[in-house]
Design a protein around this motif. Structure first.
Motif, PDB file in Angstrom:
ATOM      1  N   ARG A  51       6.862 -33.637  44.742  1.00 44.76           N
ATOM      2  CA  ARG A  51       8.007 -32.729  44.880  1.00 44.76           C
ATOM      3  C   ARG A  51       9.295 -33.522  45.088  1.00 44.76           C
ATOM      4  N   ASP A  52      10.379 -33.039  44.512  1.00 45.39           N
ATOM      5  CA  ASP A  52      11.693 -33.641  44.721  1.00 45.39           C
ATOM      6  C   ASP A  52      12.008 -33.718  46.210  1.00 45.39           C
ATOM      7  N   PHE A  53      11.601 -32.717  46.942  1.00 40.66           N
ATOM      8  CA  PHE A  53      11.834 -32.621  48.382  1.00 40.66           C
ATOM      9  C   PHE A  53      11.326 -33.859  49.130  1.00 40.66           C
ATOM     10  N   ASP A  54      10.290 -34.509  48.604  1.00 41.32           N
ATOM     11  CA  ASP A  54       9.623 -35.618  49.283  1.00 41.32           C
ATOM     12  C   ASP A  54      10.127 -36.998  48.877  1.00 41.32           C
ATOM     13  N   ARG A  55      11.146 -37.075  48.020  1.00 42.94           N
ATOM     14  CA  ARG A  55      11.649 -38.384  47.589  1.00 42.94           C
ATOM     15  C   ARG A  55      12.288 -39.141  48.753  1.00 42.94           C
ATOM     16  N   PRO A  56      11.886 -40.409  48.977  1.00 39.91           N
ATOM     17  CA  PRO A  56      12.471 -41.224  50.043  1.00 39.91           C
ATOM     18  C   PRO A  56      13.726 -41.948  49.564  1.00 39.91           C
ATOM     19  N   VAL A 107      25.073 -30.528  64.348  1.00 42.93           N
ATOM     20  CA  VAL A 107      24.639 -31.212  63.126  1.00 42.93           C
ATOM     21  C   VAL A 107      23.533 -30.365  62.506  1.00 42.93           C
ATOM     22  N   VAL A 108      23.750 -29.942  61.269  1.00 40.40           N
ATOM     23  CA  VAL A 108      22.768 -29.149  60.540  1.00 40.40           C
ATOM     24  C   VAL A 108      22.445 -29.898  59.258  1.00 40.40           C
ATOM     25  N   ALA A 109      21.137 -30.079  59.007  1.00 38.05           N
ATOM     26  CA  ALA A 109      20.721 -30.908  57.891  1.00 38.05           C
ATOM     27  C   ALA A 109      19.585 -30.289  57.110  1.00 38.05           C
ATOM     28  N   SER A 110      19.502 -30.670  55.861  1.00 38.71           N
ATOM     29  CA  SER A 110      18.359 -30.348  55.017  1.00 38.71           C
ATOM     30  C   SER A 110      17.137 -31.075  55.570  1.00 38.71           C
ATOM     31  N   PRO A 111      15.961 -30.457  55.485  1.00 33.18           N
ATOM     32  CA  PRO A 111      14.754 -31.138  55.947  1.00 33.18           C
ATOM     33  C   PRO A 111      14.105 -32.025  54.877  1.00 33.18           C
ATOM     34  N   LYS A 161      16.153 -25.198  56.299  1.00 29.83           N
ATOM     35  CA  LYS A 161      15.678 -25.213  54.914  1.00 29.83           C
ATOM     36  C   LYS A 161      16.732 -24.708  53.932  1.00 29.83           C
ATOM     37  N   ARG A 162      17.617 -23.880  54.411  1.00 30.83           N
ATOM     38  CA  ARG A 162      18.647 -23.345  53.503  1.00 30.83           C
ATOM     39  C   ARG A 162      19.575 -24.430  52.974  1.00 30.83           C
ATOM     40  N   VAL A 163      19.699 -25.556  53.681  1.00 32.20           N
ATOM     41  CA  VAL A 163      20.606 -26.624  53.253  1.00 32.20           C
ATOM     42  C   VAL A 163      20.047 -27.366  52.038  1.00 32.20           C
ATOM     43  N   TYR A 164      18.731 -27.368  51.877  1.00 36.90           N
ATOM     44  CA  TYR A 164      18.117 -28.065  50.744  1.00 36.90           C
ATOM     45  C   TYR A 164      18.596 -27.436  49.437  1.00 36.90           C
TER      46      TYR A 164
END
Length: 179
Positions: free
Chosen positions: A20-25, A51-55, A80-83
């Motif tokens: 998943r793109d979400f898991d790219r380091p 501070v609000v961040a994408s997970p 999760k909405r920031v992703y």
């Protein structure tokens, strides 16, 4: 006065096989850029009330590098909405910021962060906005100020872009050609 800082995640690795793109380091250069931005935060005495961040993994690793460079934790809340969020979604998050906070750092992805700058600052409002229009590189920190008392009052074209710091501005070896 309310201030929003935007930090795009550092350069990620396309070499690691992730499903998943979400898991790219991050890649090595991305880690260096994140630490460089963290040192900049420390040198400029920049701090954030919220501070609000994408997970996403690359955002978490960016924050780790920034915190290492800054020599302190930022205390991020992951949403999760920031992703891969659109500018309107990011504005919803801004509007939900705790009333007592004066400064907010959003850490996420493009094109949402770039589009949020275009949404919240007037067209033709200066050199920094033109720089964003050219490119919002990875690990770049932007700052917008708003002459409002409440986060809910932040609206289209009401902000002023006052900072746009790319990693290459602080360390030329972090530029596109690496020199």
């Amino acid at each position: 006065m309310k201030t929003i800082f935007l930090l795009r995640h550092a350069k990620s690795s396309w070499d690691d096989p992730v499903e998943r793109d979400f898991d790219r380091p991050l890649n090595t250069r991305g880690g260096r850029a994140a630490e460089t931005i963290g040192r900049y935060l420390r040198e400029q005495s920049l701090a954030f009330d919220s501070v609000v961040a994408s997970p996403a993994v690359r955002v978490i690793e960016t924050l780790d590098g920034v915190e290492s460079g800054a020599g302190r934790r930022l205390g991020a809340t992951f949403d999760k909405r920031v992703y891969m969020a659109s500018a309107p979604t990011l504005l919803d998050i801004v509007h939900e910021t705790d009333a007592d906070a004066e400064t907010l750092l959003l850490v996420g992805h493009n094109p949402g962060l770039e589009d949020l700058i275009f949404l919240l600052t007037p067209a033709g409002s200066g050199t920094l906005r033109k720089e964003v229009d050219i490119k919002y590189p990875t690990a770049t920190l932007a700052e917008m100020r708003f002459d409002v008392e409440r986060w809910e009052d932040i609206d289209e074209a009401t902000g002023e872009l006052v900072r746009f710091i790319r990693p290459r501005d602080l360390d030329p070896t972090l530029g596109p050609d690496g020199t």
